[in-house]
Design a protein around this motif. Structure first.
Motif, PDB file in Angstrom:
ATOM      1  N   SER A 530      41.521  35.415  37.664  1.00  0.00           N
ATOM      2  CA  SER A 530      41.958  35.022  39.003  1.00  0.00           C
ATOM      3  C   SER A 530      43.308  34.301  38.975  1.00  0.00           C
ATOM      4  N   ASP A 531      43.723  33.814  37.805  1.00  0.00           N
ATOM      5  CA  ASP A 531      45.035  33.160  37.705  1.00  0.00           C
ATOM      6  C   ASP A 531      46.171  34.134  37.988  1.00  0.00           C
ATOM      7  N   PHE A 532      45.900  35.445  37.859  1.00  0.00           N
ATOM      8  CA  PHE A 532      46.940  36.420  38.186  1.00  0.00           C
ATOM      9  C   PHE A 532      47.291  36.379  39.664  1.00  0.00           C
ATOM     10  N   LYS A 533      46.425  35.784  40.478  1.00  0.00           N
ATOM     11  CA  LYS A 533      46.692  35.668  41.916  1.00  0.00           C
ATOM     12  C   LYS A 533      47.612  34.491  42.221  1.00  0.00           C
ATOM     13  N   LYS A 534      47.928  33.694  41.202  1.00  0.00           N
ATOM     14  CA  LYS A 534      48.823  32.554  41.408  1.00  0.00           C
ATOM     15  C   LYS A 534      50.277  33.015  41.349  1.00  0.00           C
ATOM     16  N   GLN A 535      51.151  32.213  41.896  1.00  0.00           N
ATOM     17  CA  GLN A 535      52.572  32.536  41.867  1.00  0.00           C
ATOM     18  C   GLN A 535      53.090  32.454  40.440  1.00  0.00           C
ATOM     19  N   LEU A 536      53.852  33.452  40.040  1.00  0.00           N
ATOM     20  CA  LEU A 536      54.381  33.517  38.679  1.00  0.00           C
ATOM     21  C   LEU A 536      55.592  32.596  38.534  1.00  0.00           C
ATOM     22  N   THR A 594      47.625  47.468  28.705  1.00  0.00           N
ATOM     23  CA  THR A 594      47.102  46.589  29.753  1.00  0.00           C
ATOM     24  C   THR A 594      48.191  45.635  30.224  1.00  0.00           C
ATOM     25  N   LEU A 595      49.005  45.136  29.286  1.00  0.00           N
ATOM     26  CA  LEU A 595      50.115  44.248  29.634  1.00  0.00           C
ATOM     27  C   LEU A 595      51.058  44.926  30.618  1.00  0.00           C
ATOM     28  N   ILE A 596      51.387  46.195  30.366  1.00  0.00           N
ATOM     29  CA  ILE A 596      52.300  46.895  31.259  1.00  0.00           C
ATOM     30  C   ILE A 596      51.675  47.039  32.646  1.00  0.00           C
ATOM     31  N   GLY A 597      50.375  47.336  32.697  1.00  0.00           N
ATOM     32  CA  GLY A 597      49.702  47.413  33.997  1.00  0.00           C
ATOM     33  C   GLY A 597      49.741  46.084  34.732  1.00  0.00           C
ATOM     34  N   ILE A 598      49.552  44.988  33.981  1.00  0.00           N
ATOM     35  CA  ILE A 598      49.619  43.652  34.582  1.00  0.00           C
ATOM     36  C   ILE A 598      51.029  43.370  35.084  1.00  0.00           C
ATOM     37  N   VAL A 599      52.031  43.729  34.289  1.00  0.00           N
ATOM     38  CA  VAL A 599      53.423  43.501  34.689  1.00  0.00           C
ATOM     39  C   VAL A 599      53.734  44.267  35.967  1.00  0.00           C
ATOM     40  N   GLY A 601      51.585  45.216  38.281  1.00  0.00           N
ATOM     41  CA  GLY A 601      50.881  44.552  39.370  1.00  0.00           C
ATOM     42  C   GLY A 601      51.530  43.245  39.769  1.00  0.00           C
ATOM     43  N   LEU A 602      51.959  42.445  38.769  1.00  0.00           N
ATOM     44  CA  LEU A 602      52.610  41.166  39.066  1.00  0.00           C
ATOM     45  C   LEU A 602      53.936  41.364  39.787  1.00  0.00           C
ATOM     46  N   ALA A 603      54.653  42.438  39.442  1.00  0.00           N
ATOM     47  CA  ALA A 603      55.920  42.709  40.109  1.00  0.00           C
ATOM     48  C   ALA A 603      55.683  42.977  41.600  1.00  0.00           C
ATOM     49  N   ILE A 604      54.667  43.791  41.920  1.00  0.00           N
ATOM     50  CA  ILE A 604      54.323  44.034  43.322  1.00  0.00           C
ATOM     51  C   ILE A 604      53.861  42.744  43.977  1.00  0.00           C
ATOM     52  N   PHE A 719      46.630  46.817  35.835  1.00  0.00           N
ATOM     53  CA  PHE A 719      47.152  46.852  37.207  1.00  0.00           C
ATOM     54  C   PHE A 719      46.120  46.330  38.198  1.00  0.00           C
ATOM     55  N   GLN A 720      44.863  46.730  38.025  1.00  0.00           N
ATOM     56  CA  GLN A 720      43.818  46.329  38.970  1.00  0.00           C
ATOM     57  C   GLN A 720      43.422  44.868  38.818  1.00  0.00           C
ATOM     58  N   MET A 721      43.686  44.258  37.654  1.00  0.00           N
ATOM     59  CA  MET A 721      43.422  42.829  37.509  1.00  0.00           C
ATOM     60  C   MET A 721      44.213  42.015  38.533  1.00  0.00           C
ATOM     61  N   VAL A 722      45.379  42.525  38.897  1.00  0.00           N
ATOM     62  CA  VAL A 722      46.245  41.809  39.831  1.00  0.00           C
ATOM     63  C   VAL A 722      46.014  42.273  41.269  1.00  0.00           C
ATOM     64  N   THR A 723      45.785  43.570  41.460  1.00  0.00           N
ATOM     65  CA  THR A 723      45.795  44.140  42.818  1.00  0.00           C
ATOM     66  C   THR A 723      44.410  44.473  43.348  1.00  0.00           C
ATOM     67  N   ASP A 724      43.342  44.078  42.649  1.00  0.00           N
ATOM     68  CA  ASP A 724      42.008  44.535  43.028  1.00  0.00           C
ATOM     69  C   ASP A 724      41.588  44.077  44.417  1.00  0.00           C
TER      70      ASP A 724
END
Length: 857
Positions: A530-536, A594-599, A601-604, A719-724
């Motif tokens: 859920s920390d991925f929902k925080k501001q980077l 997975t890192l690239i998917g997270i990146v 998602g975080l960019a969006i 990607f879905q970890m961030v945008t789910d």
């Protein structure tokens, strides 16, 4: 067309005395019947070129008897038969009395199967009646009869329900002629292809049984004779409009009021009543001038209000009927609705208390446009159902079921998604309404989208009408609210003695960027996703500065440059398209993908645009679709054309010509040729006419799915970890998500100049500003991108173009030798007041060419 399963004049007869089999005889009659209705009604394709089809325009109007005779001749000649031509016979639709029936919806207005009201017969129109009235009015030079008739019929739903119904006289004429046809003709099937005989026999197996139960009509059938409606309206508008249009407009207003009252107060629950009411809308929406000013001002939005009250099942049926029978009408109807919305947006006095979402003159046509949107999808080219992986806009939205019919509800009822559409009848971009998109206050619209009681209209539920730039704002508000929620939760945890970081903080070294980012993001993914929902917030070790957005942009840029480099081994570059694809032979761990998917998602999530060039199939797969042969056209055009040639090859010597087995070759990242067998002992199985489709499907599935399954699934999970929990899939189509990730492809510095603001004493007339734009416009595209990178932290164009980028140029002192300075977090360029054009050009070029790294000038 007609309800499938209704017993026609041919199929209903069982002639025991015939020496041939009843089944073959019924099949023969069925085929002749199809020829007959092709001559009478056509196939419904406006671009049909069959000279024996009414839709082609090459056929003279035939009487029923003439068409019946010609149908038998066409059968004996094995003439061309259009696909989809079916008998257009439907049982007469009536309204039954009952508590939920429309017949009971208004007091003192009882409708019975004889269509009488209070003992009086209900007036109705047919094509012939209307033409006769027009001719009589012309002869008498008086239009009073026409005006009175239009007023009576078009002001009453009961009258319109009875109007323009398909005639049963055609059935009788055909049946009578076939009764006289020689038995030898009806028993002969040599003129029919084997497939046609087999198909027609299969259709009649149950229909010929006396004990068989009646079948449910097809959901895209209608009893309205739509070609007759169009011809009638064409004849009507051959007259001067002022002769009757005022009466027609007022009649339509009365009609819409009546139907809206019926639907809001009593509803329509019975299938028969619903079908009858749909007949009304099918007729009135065929009026060719709905987009003209008089109809826009009074009638059209009233009709839309009434249609928007239809239950979801009725809206779905209307979409199916339009998709099958009204393909040529839908673009002009969409244009009329767009004009109505635009006029009401421009002319409306909207405030924060009364916004566009509150105006039913705007929301009602939007709801009708939604029906056209899905009709366009159904009428276009669709992917097969097996392509879906169970994710679409109907089930990927986080919202609960609303009280009104939204896009996802209608999609679920129809069993179709915009993701199924390869080529809609009307391009998706034609549904955008820019004036409306500019007028929508997305913060308020997002609040309406999230509200439960009372349910408010939100354009986020009708995202097809909004431009990508406006939808991006809706996503931005959703992301920011989640960030503030996480921040508030961190504050509460600190109060109770459980301190936590309110931000997603990454501390990385420039020379170990990927390793540091991978370790930190892995920890977050394992301990608290859920920390991925925080501001980077990003910090480069050993560098000073506070990340207000600019440092994060640079972090994303550096990660993309390194990890998408083919030398890194995780991705390859397609030679034809220069797009990036997953390396099927990569030795990197799943964690790195997975890192690239997270990146991504975080960019969006943090509103950052990346320099990545994925083929469109990646975004389709992220939204839950499999890669198919159609995706190869964008992924590898050369291979797509080769396989297409194979599919279109019709000769029997395919194995000798193509010399292709079910063993295929592909290259790894180092250029080595690898082989894979698509089936057991594939190197021994040659591609032939019988198995070429299977070969293409297996080849496509291997390239786009199986060969990169491990890599892509890890990427998608990240990607879905961030945008789910994001409304991403509700708002955006795959091509729009590409814009969201990569930015717009339109690079226009004139837009940037028009949107730029000035501070510190500069104005648009300042000499330094004039010189700056002269230099900026003269730069090569690559240098322009460097200038954009220097000023904003990214060389990508935001969704909606550079006009969406609010850049500020501020005066940074008098003339000096200092270089310009940029605050990328706020898109601010500090520009000294250089005295000459040459000096400004020299200082600016040095700044943009040597600015990489935080704090460098």
């Amino acid at each position: 067309m007609s309800a499938k399963g209704q017993e026609g004049p041919l199929a209903s007869r069982v002639e025991a005395e015939s020496p041939c089999s009843d089944m073959k005889r019924a099949a023969t009659k069925k085929l002749i019947e199809r020829y007959f209705y092709q001559l009478i009604d056509g196939c419904g394709n406006p671009s049909c070129d069959n000279q024996y089809c009414a839709s082609s325009g090459k056929l003279a109007n035939l009487t029923a008897n003439e068409a019946a005779a010609q149908a038998i001749n066409l059968f004996s000649q094995d003439a061309r038969l259009c696909d989809g031509t079916q008998p257009s016979k439907v049982a007469k639709t009536t309204l039954e009395s009952g508590p939920a029936s429309l017949a009971k919806s208004l007091p003192n207005k009882n409708i019975n199967p004889t269509c009488s009201v209070e003992g009086k017969s209900v007036p109705y129109l047919t094509e012939a009646k209307l033409v006769d009235i027009i001719e009589k009015c012309k002869a008498e030079s008086s239009y009073s009869l026409l005006i009175r008739t239009l007023g009576e019929v078009f002001s009453s739903s009961q009258a319109l329900i009875k109007s323009f119904q398909k005639s049963e006289k055609n059935d009788s004429a055909l049946a009578a002629l076939l009764d006289k046809a020689p038995t030898s003709l009806l028993c002969s099937s040599k003129e029919m292809s084997k497939e046609a005989v087999r198909s027609l026999q299969g259709d009649d197996k149950e229909e010929d049984s006396c004990d068989s139960a009646p079948k449910v009509p097809q959901p895209d059938d209608t009893s309205v004779d739509l070609p007759a409606v169009r011809r009638a309206f064409e004849a009507l508008w051959s007259l001067p409009g002022e002769a009757f249009e005022s009466a027609l407009v007022h009649a339509l207003v009365t009609l819409a009021d009546q139907i809206e009252l019926d639907l809001r107060v009593f509803g329509v629950n019975e299938a028969e009543s619903t079908d009858s009411l749909l007949s009304v809308f099918l007729i009135v929406f065929e009026i060719p001038v709905l987009g003209s000013s008089e109809y826009l001002d009074m009638a059209l939005h009233m009709l839309c209000k009434a249609a928007s009250c239809l239950p979801i099942s009725a809206q779905a049926k209307l979409a199916r009927i339009w998709a099958r029978h009204c393909k040529s009408r839908l673009p002009s109807l969409l244009q009329a609705l767009q004009q109505l919305i635009t006029v009401k947006v421009i002319g409306g006095a909207f405030t924060r208390d009364y916004c566009v979402q509150d105006a039913d003159t705007i929301t009602a046509p939007t709801k009708v446009m939604q029906i056209i949107y899905y009709a366009s999808i159904l009428a276009g080219e669709l992917d097969p159902s097996e392509v879906a992986e169970g994710t679409n806009e109907a089930n990927n939205s986080e919202k609960s079921k609303p009280s009104e019919v939204t896009s996802s509800d209608l999609a679920e009822e129809l069993g179709v998604s915009f993701l199924d559409s390869r080529n809609p009848l009307i391009p998706f971009v034609d549904f955008y309404n820019e004036p409306l998109s500019d007028a929508v206050e997305m913060d308020k619209d997002f609040a309406y989208y999230k509200s439960e009681q009372p349910k408010k209209f939100s354009f986020m539920n009708y995202a097809f009408i909004l431009t990508p730039a406006t939808k991006t704002l809706g996503l931005y508000y959703d992301n920011r609210i989640r960030m503030y929620s996480e921040r508030r939760m961190s504050f509460f945890q600190a109060v109770v003695g459980r301190p936590s970081n309110p931000y997603l903080r990454l501390k990385v070294r420039r020379d170990h960027l990927i390793e540091d980012a991978l370790v930190e993001l892995e920890v977050v993914a394992m301990e608290n996703p859920s920390d991925f929902k925080k501001q980077l917030v990003v910090e480069f070790e050993g560098e000073q500065g506070v990340d207000e957005g600019g440092v994060s942009k640079e972090f994303f840029q550096l990660v993309v440059e390194e990890i998408f480099n083919p030398d890194y081994g995780m991705f390859t570059t397609q030679e034809d398209t220069q797009t990036t694809w997953f390396n099927p032979t990569s030795f990197e761990s799943d964690a790195q993908f997975t890192l690239i998917g997270i990146v991504l998602g975080l960019a969006i999530y943090n509103n950052v645009i990346l320099d990545v060039r994925f083929p469109m199939v990646v975004y389709r797969k992220l939204l839950g679709r499999k890669g198919t042969f159609a995706d190869l056209e964008d992924w590898n055009p050369t291979l797509y054309r080769t396989l297409l040639d194979m599919l279109e090859y019709a000769e029997d010597d395919m194995a000798d010509v193509f010399m292709q087995t079910f063993k295929i070759g592909y290259k790894d990242v180092f250029g080595n040729l690898l082989y894979h067998e698509l089936s057991d002992k594939g190197d021994e199985v040659y591609v032939t006419q019988t198995n070429k489709k299977e070969f293409v499907d297996l080849y496509t599935d291997f390239l786009l799915v199986k060969s990169v399954e491990r890599q892509f699934e890890a990427f998608k999970n990240g990607f879905q970890m961030v945008t789910d929990e994001s409304p991403l899939a509700l708002l955006f189509r795959p091509e729009e998500i590409e814009q969201l990730v990569c930015g717009s492809k339109i690079f226009d510095f004139a837009e940037l100049e028009a949107a730029t603001e000035y501070e510190g004493g500069y104005t648009v007339e300042s000499d330094a500003i004039r010189n700056f734009w002269q230099v900026a416009h003269s730069l090569q595209p690559e240098s322009q991108r460097k200038l954009l990178q220097f000023t904003t932290g990214s060389d990508r164009v935001p969704v909606g173009g550079l006009s969406r980028l609010k850049m500020v140029i501020a005066r940074h002192g008098p003339d000096s030798d200092r270089l310009p300075i940029a605050h990328t977090c706020f898109n601010v360029l500090l520009l000294p007041d250089y005295s000459t054009l040459e000096k400004l050009q020299d200082r600016l070029l040095k700044a943009i060419n040597y600015s990489k790294g935080f704090g460098m000038l």
